[in-house]
Design an enzyme around this catalytic site. Structure first.
Site, PDB file in Angstrom:
ATOM      1  N   GLY A  70      60.650  -4.188  92.771  1.00 50.64           N
ATOM      2  CA  GLY A  70      60.791  -5.582  93.165  1.00 50.64           C
ATOM      3  C   GLY A  70      61.968  -6.289  92.524  1.00 50.64           C
ATOM      4  O   GLY A  70      61.809  -7.391  92.012  1.00 50.64           O
ATOM      5  N   ASP A 103      67.505 -11.443  90.956  1.00 49.42           N
ATOM      6  CA  ASP A 103      67.605  -9.989  90.809  1.00 49.42           C
ATOM      7  C   ASP A 103      67.670  -9.671  89.323  1.00 49.42           C
ATOM      8  O   ASP A 103      68.648  -9.999  88.655  1.00 49.42           O
ATOM      9  CB  ASP A 103      68.851  -9.470  91.530  1.00 49.42           C
ATOM     10  N   ARG A 105      67.354  -6.553  88.049  1.00 49.70           N
ATOM     11  CA  ARG A 105      67.604  -5.134  87.821  1.00 49.70           C
ATOM     12  C   ARG A 105      68.732  -4.919  86.818  1.00 49.70           C
ATOM     13  O   ARG A 105      69.636  -5.729  86.697  1.00 49.70           O
ATOM     14  CB  ARG A 105      67.946  -4.433  89.126  1.00 49.70           C
TER      15      ARG A 105
END
Length: 175
Positions: A70, A103, A105
């Protein structure tokens, strides 16, 4: 293993990848709903399948499977974000409503993983210019961006539009 997440990541290689030539590569973040459950809300599972097919056809390549579900928020939060999306939020708005960045990540573990195989030059299958920048900051060379636009459907059209308009993904024909 990335020390911050304590998750194990996976590297799959095919053929001779450490010979100094640029390697066809996919850096893929885990998406249980798309990769394993074939959700049509995203393009993740189709990107994974297409990348593996391209590597197999070429007979040489690497896929890094990063355990950051996710966009880094985790599976439970991702399901909560889905509920917010069902109520009208887009994927970025949903993450923000849950207290996350758009985001989260990280690609810091990619260079050590690729270095293990003697890889430092990539032909990267991605639509995400931020991923290219992150890898280049680690000293990797992306000699070519290989577009990976697959599984466009009525269920993910808004998601793809949000990826293009708010996250900068290079997805043609998004209006």
């Amino acid at each position: 293993m990335e020390q911050t997440s304590r998750k194990e990541h996976l590297a799959l290689t095919l053929g001779e990848v450490g010979n100094g030539e640029p390697v066809l590569a996919r850096i893929h973040s885990e998406c249980l709903t798309g990769d394993a459950l074939f959700s049509q809300r995203c393009d993740c599972g189709a990107q994974l399948e297409n990348a593996l097919k391209r590597i197999a056809t070429e007979g040489r390549g690497v896929l890094l499977y990063l355990r950051q579900e996710g966009r880094g928020i985790g599976l439970v939060a991702k399901v909560q974000a889905y509920r917010l999306q069902d109520g009208g939020a887009d994927t970025v708005q949903a993450n923000h409503e849950l207290g996350f960045d758009a985001d989260q990540r990280s690609y810091t573990n990619c260079q050590p993983m690729l270095s293990h195989f003697g890889i430092d030059r990539l032909r990267l299958m991605t639509n995400n210019p931020r991923k290219i920048e992150a890898l280049q900051k680690q000293g990797l060379t992306v000699v070519e961006r290989v577009p990976l636009v697959v599984n466009r459907n009525p269920f993910n059209e808004r998601y793809l539009h949000t990826k293009a308009s708010k996250l900068g993904h290079l997805i043609p024909d998004i209006d």
